[in-house]
Design an enzyme around this catalytic site. Structure first.
Site, mmCIF file in Angstrom:
data_model
loop_
_atom_site.group_PDB
_atom_site.id
_atom_site.type_symbol
_atom_site.label_atom_id
_atom_site.label_comp_id
_atom_site.label_asym_id
_atom_site.label_seq_id
_atom_site.Cartn_x
_atom_site.Cartn_y
_atom_site.Cartn_z
ATOM 1 N N ASP A 31 -11.857 14.537 -15.515
ATOM 2 C CA ASP A 31 -11.403 14.221 -16.865
ATOM 3 C C ASP A 31 -11.573 15.424 -17.786
ATOM 4 O O ASP A 31 -12.418 16.299 -17.546
ATOM 5 C CB ASP A 31 -12.194 13.049 -17.437
ATOM 6 C CG ASP A 31 -11.774 11.713 -16.854
ATOM 7 O OD1 ASP A 31 -10.712 11.655 -16.212
ATOM 8 O OD2 ASP A 31 -12.514 10.733 -17.036
ATOM 9 N N LYS A 53 -7.119 12.835 -20.086
ATOM 10 C CA LYS A 53 -6.344 12.157 -21.119
ATOM 11 C C LYS A 53 -7.053 12.406 -22.441
ATOM 12 O O LYS A 53 -8.228 12.104 -22.589
ATOM 13 C CB LYS A 53 -6.267 10.651 -20.864
ATOM 14 C CG LYS A 53 -5.556 10.245 -19.578
ATOM 15 C CD LYS A 53 -5.532 8.723 -19.467
ATOM 16 C CE LYS A 53 -4.754 8.267 -18.251
ATOM 17 N NZ LYS A 53 -5.478 8.576 -17.001
ATOM 18 N N MET A 168 -14.033 5.870 -28.921
ATOM 19 C CA MET A 168 -12.667 6.284 -29.287
ATOM 20 C C MET A 168 -12.234 5.683 -30.622
ATOM 21 O O MET A 168 -11.042 5.487 -30.862
ATOM 22 C CB MET A 168 -11.665 5.892 -28.183
ATOM 23 C CG MET A 168 -12.012 6.443 -26.815
ATOM 24 S SD MET A 168 -11.060 5.671 -25.464
ATOM 25 C CE MET A 168 -11.868 4.049 -25.368
#
Length: 251
Positions: A31, A53, A168
Site C-alpha cells: 500500500d 490507493k 479517513m
C-alpha cells in the site's frame, strides 16, 4: 499468499511473524502508506509493486490488485500483500481473502497495529479507560462514493461513554463535528488528531470538538490523518502529548 499488517510505520512495531513473512517474500504488493523503513526489510530478490490507493489521487483498482495476487501466487511465488495498519480494519482484507478463496489460493492474515491503537500509544492513553469509556468504535469517515457515509449511527457516537476513532475522516472533519454537536454532543468534547504515527514527522494535537476544523489547519494534509473523539483524550498520561500539543489541555 499472506496478507500482512505493516502497522503505522515504525518497523519495530511489526510482529515477528510479519517480519518473517516480509523477509521470505518473492513478491510484495504494498500500500502507499507502508513506510520505506518497513519495505527495507524485503529481500533483495523480491519484486516490490506499489498498489496503493490515496484519496483524490491516481490509484490502483481493486480488480488489478486481485489479478496481481492471483497471477504471482499461481506462479508458485510467495506473495505478501502488505497493508498499512491492520489488514482487517478498513484494509479490504475481507474482499481479498474472499477473492483468493474463490480462486483456490490458500491465504492467511498476519495482523498489525492499527492506527487507532498507535494513536492511543502516542497520546499515552487507554481507549477503554474505565473512568471514561465503556466502548470503542472504529468508524470510516469516507464512503465508497467519496463522501461522508450516511449509514453512521451518529447518536451512538455522541454517547459520552464511547471512544470513537475516525479513519479517513479528515476531509469531512468539520461536517463530523457539526453533525455530532447538532444532536447534542458538547462542543467541549475532547478530540485527538494524529498524523504520520510512529514516524519521524509524527504530530499529535488535542483540541475540543468545536475547534476541530481550525485544529486541522496546522497539519500537512498530504500525511494520513486520524481523528479520535471522546473523554479519554481529556487527560495527559505521557510526555509525547506535551511535546506536540499546540492547544490548551482539556479537563
Amino acid at each position: 499468499m499472506t496478507l500482512v499488517g505493516a502497522g503505522p510505520g515504525d518497523p519495530e512495531l511489526l510482529t515477528v511473524k510479519a517480519v518473517r513473512a516480509i523477509e521470505s517474500a518473492d513478491v510484495i504488493l504494498f500500500d502507499a502508506l507502508v513506510s520505506d523503513a518497513v519495505l527495507e526489510l524485503a529481500p533483495r530478490h523480491a519484486e516490490l509493486i506499489c498498489v496503493g490507493k490515496r484519496g483524490g489521487r491516481p490509484s490502483c483498482r481493486q480488480d488489478d490488485i486481485n489479478r496481481l495476487m492471483l497471477e504471482h501466487a499461481s506462479a508458485g511465488k510467495h506473495v505478501v500483500r502488505l497493508k498499512s495498519g491492520d489488514p482487517a480494519i478498513f484494509g479490504r482484507a475481507g474482499e481479498e481473502m474472499s477473492y483468493l478463496a474463490s480462486a483456490g489460493v490458500d491465504a492467511q492474515i498476519v495482523p498489525g497495529i492499527t492506527a487507532g491503537s498507535a494513536m492511543a500509544a502516542a497520546f499515552g492513553i487507554s481507549l477503554t479507560h474505565r473512568d471514561h469509556a465503556k466502548s470503542v468504535r472504529f468508524v470510516t469517515g469516507h464512503s465508497k462514493n467519496g463522501g461522508l457515509p450516511e449509514a453512521i449511527d451518529w447518536q451512538a457516537i455522541a454517547d459520552p461513554s464511547t471512544t470513537t476513532v475516525f479513519y479517513m475522516g479528515a476531509p469531512f472533519a468539520g461536517e463530523i463535528a457539526a453533525r455530532l454537536m447538532a444532536i447534542g454532543m458538547s462542543g467541549d468534547t475532547p478530540v485527538g488528531i494524529a498524523s504520520a504515527l510512529s514516524r519521524s514527522n509524527e504530530k499529535i494535537v488535542r483540541c475540543k470538538l468545536a475547534e476541530l476544523s481550525d485544529a486541522l489547519d496546522g497539519f500537512d494534509r498530504r500525511e494520513p490523518l486520524i481523528l479520535g473523539i471522546g473523554q479519554v483524550y481529556s487527560r495527559v498520561f505521557a510526555a509525547p502529548l506535551i511535546r506536540n500539543d499546540a492547544y490548551a489541555m482539556i479537563g
